[in-house]
Design an enzyme around this catalytic site. Structure first.
Site, short mmCIF file in Angstrom:
data_model
loop_
_atom_site.label_atom_id
_atom_site.label_comp_id
_atom_site.label_asym_id
_atom_site.label_seq_id
_atom_site.Cartn_x
_atom_site.Cartn_y
_atom_site.Cartn_z
N HIS A 170 0.83 -1.20 0.00
CA HIS A 170 0.00 0.00 0.00
C HIS A 170 0.86 1.25 0.00
O HIS A 170 0.54 2.25 -0.65
CB HIS A 170 -0.92 -0.02 1.22
CG HIS A 170 -1.69 1.24 1.42
ND1 HIS A 170 -1.31 2.21 2.33
CD2 HIS A 170 -2.81 1.71 0.82
CE1 HIS A 170 -2.16 3.20 2.29
NE2 HIS A 170 -3.09 2.93 1.39
N GLU A 173 2.05 1.94 -3.40
CA GLU A 173 0.95 2.52 -4.18
C GLU A 173 0.90 4.04 -4.01
O GLU A 173 0.67 4.78 -4.97
CB GLU A 173 -0.38 1.89 -3.75
CG GLU A 173 -1.62 2.51 -4.37
CD GLU A 173 -2.78 2.61 -3.40
OE1 GLU A 173 -3.37 3.70 -3.30
OE2 GLU A 173 -3.09 1.60 -2.74
N HIS A 174 1.12 4.52 -2.81
CA HIS A 174 1.18 5.97 -2.57
C HIS A 174 2.40 6.59 -3.23
O HIS A 174 2.32 7.62 -3.90
CB HIS A 174 1.23 6.25 -1.06
CG HIS A 174 -0.11 6.27 -0.41
ND1 HIS A 174 -0.62 7.37 0.23
CD2 HIS A 174 -1.06 5.30 -0.28
CE1 HIS A 174 -1.81 7.10 0.74
NE2 HIS A 174 -2.09 5.83 0.44
N GLU A 234 -4.16 8.09 7.40
CA GLU A 234 -5.13 7.17 6.81
C GLU A 234 -5.47 6.04 7.79
O GLU A 234 -6.64 5.65 7.92
CB GLU A 234 -4.58 6.60 5.50
CG GLU A 234 -5.57 5.77 4.72
CD GLU A 234 -5.01 5.29 3.38
OE1 GLU A 234 -5.75 4.58 2.68
OE2 GLU A 234 -3.85 5.62 3.06
#
Length: 416
Positions: free
Chosen positions: A46, A49-50, A126
């Site tokens: 993840h 992905e950022h 997040e």
């Protein structure tokens, strides 16, 4: 109809031409998600992905954003436990430039340490955002408990502790070890030329690497997990062992979910909310992976309503196992699912997702007509048989978040 091209490095390109639209959606699907991570690097998929939008050897993060805004396009990405997807949607006149940009960020991201420090704070926010959503916490804790000890049970976002170890070397090393051409699908849907398709193939022919990712097997384990939290409502998520992603019963599984808890006409919604007024929100949802699955039921309500709601949920499931669905329920939910699927596929973005997901997990794209035929073939008896194999209360699990009681209380609640 779609076209499939396997490049010399193993990357699969699946393309569907729609000549009457002016947009094109392009996505990169990688068979790598959080369940391929070690415990030490939980959350790195993840995080990558950022970071992939934060600059390449050729462009800064601002330049990437400016190029997308200049094209008037849309770009995004997501990470699941099983895969990661990066995608863009643009007008057909900008497809060439969008493909070059997407290939650049995918193949040449810098992962600069100064950018990692900034983005670490974003991802921590997040994580805190999800912590403030108790329904998400209940679901996450259920998966964590039922698949404890395996990567499937760990959170997609990682934790504050694991994120602290991420640096440029770690990200580059992870991409090199886990982003394989043979695990990568390029999906394209919309209006494009032969020259566009050829150019896209040339861009991703440059991807290097060999081998394929291997999952760590996971098996459902019945669990009770309690998470005290000072909130107004309690949030319960009940779980039962489900079926794997490619199980031949998957169409009956989806229809069973729709009948039981998929909408306002579902049995659980009508019984627990409409007829008894015990909650505002109740639903069911299936989750499937290549080797395992879980069928879950979520409800948010006051603690004083828990026992009564749990009894009603048990009654609904017992009755469903004994009698199965009615023909009317099956027909209604079948038409609803077919309509949702076919109307959703009127978007080039949705069609790209359809192409990428099926090719990645099935090595072929299932046509909408084939899906309609599969749903039409499901019978009430098949659903009843499936329900009896899944709803075994001695193996049921539950996650409770809120002003909770002890474990024995919730064990009795679901296994009575």
């Amino acid at each position: 109809m779609y076209e499939k091209i396997v490049l010399s490095n193993g990357v699969r390109v699946v393309a569907e031409r729609i000549d009457y639209v002016r947009s094109a959606a392009l996505g990169i699907w990688v068979g790598n998600g959080s369940r391929f991570e070690t415990a030490k690097y939980n959350g790195i998929s993840h995080f990558i992905e950022h970071m992939i939008f934060k600059g390449t050897e050729n462009r800064t993060a601002q330049q990437i954003a400016e190029v997308m805004d200049t094209m008037g396009g849309q770009s995004n990405a997501f990470t699941t436990k099983d895969c990661t997807c990066y995608y863009m949607k643009v007008l057909d006149t900008h497809l060439h430039a969008a493909a070059e940009l997407l290939a650049d960020i995918f193949l040449h991201s810098k992962f600069a340490n100064e950018d990692i420090e900034l983005e670490r704070g974003v991802v921590l926010e997040e994580i805190d955002m999800y912590e403030d959503a108790p329904d998400d916490v209940a679901t996450e804790k259920l998966f964590e408990a039922c698949y404890r000890g395996t990567a499937l049970g760990r959170p997609i976002l990682g934790t504050e502790e694991t994120l602290a170890d991420f640096d440029s070397d770690a990200l580059h090393r992870y991409v090199g070890d886990n982003y394989h051409p043979e695990d990568t699908v390029i999906a394209l849907s919309g209006h494009f030329t032969d020259a566009d398709l050829k150019y896209i193939c040339e861009l991703f022919e440059k991807m290097q690497g060999t081998g394929r990712n291997q999952i760590e097997p996971a098996q459902y384990q019945p669990s009770i997990v309690i998470r005290p939290k000072e909130i107004e409502q309690n949030h319960l998520c009940m779980g039962f062992q489900g079926i794997p992603l490619l199980d031949e019963r998957r169409y009956a599984y989806q229809l069973m979910n729709a009948i039981l808890g998929g909408g306002m006409s579902s049995r659980l919604f009508q019984t627990v909310r409409e007829q008894n007024g015990l909650c505002y929100s109740i639903c069911s949802f299936p989750s499937s992976h290549v080797d395992t699955g879980m069928f879950s039921i979520y409800v948010g309500l006051g603690q004083e309503q828990e026992q009564r709601a749990a009894q009603l949920i048990r009654d609904v499931l017992y009755d469903f196992c004994e009698k199965g669905p009615t023909e009317q329920e099956l027909c209604r939910c079948r038409e609803q699912m077919k309509s949702n699927m076919l109307m959703g596929l009127e978007s080039t973005n949705a069609r790209m997702h359809h192409l990428g997901r099926y090719e990645l997990f099935m090595d072929r794209v299932v046509s909408p007509d084939e899906l309609v035929e599969a749903y039409d073939a499901v019978t009430t008896e098949q659903i009843k048989t499936l329900a009896n194999s899944i709803f075994r209360f001695e193996n049921a699990s539950i996650s409770a978040v809120g002003n909770t009681k002890d474990e024995a209380y919730y064990r009795d609640m679901i296994r009575a």
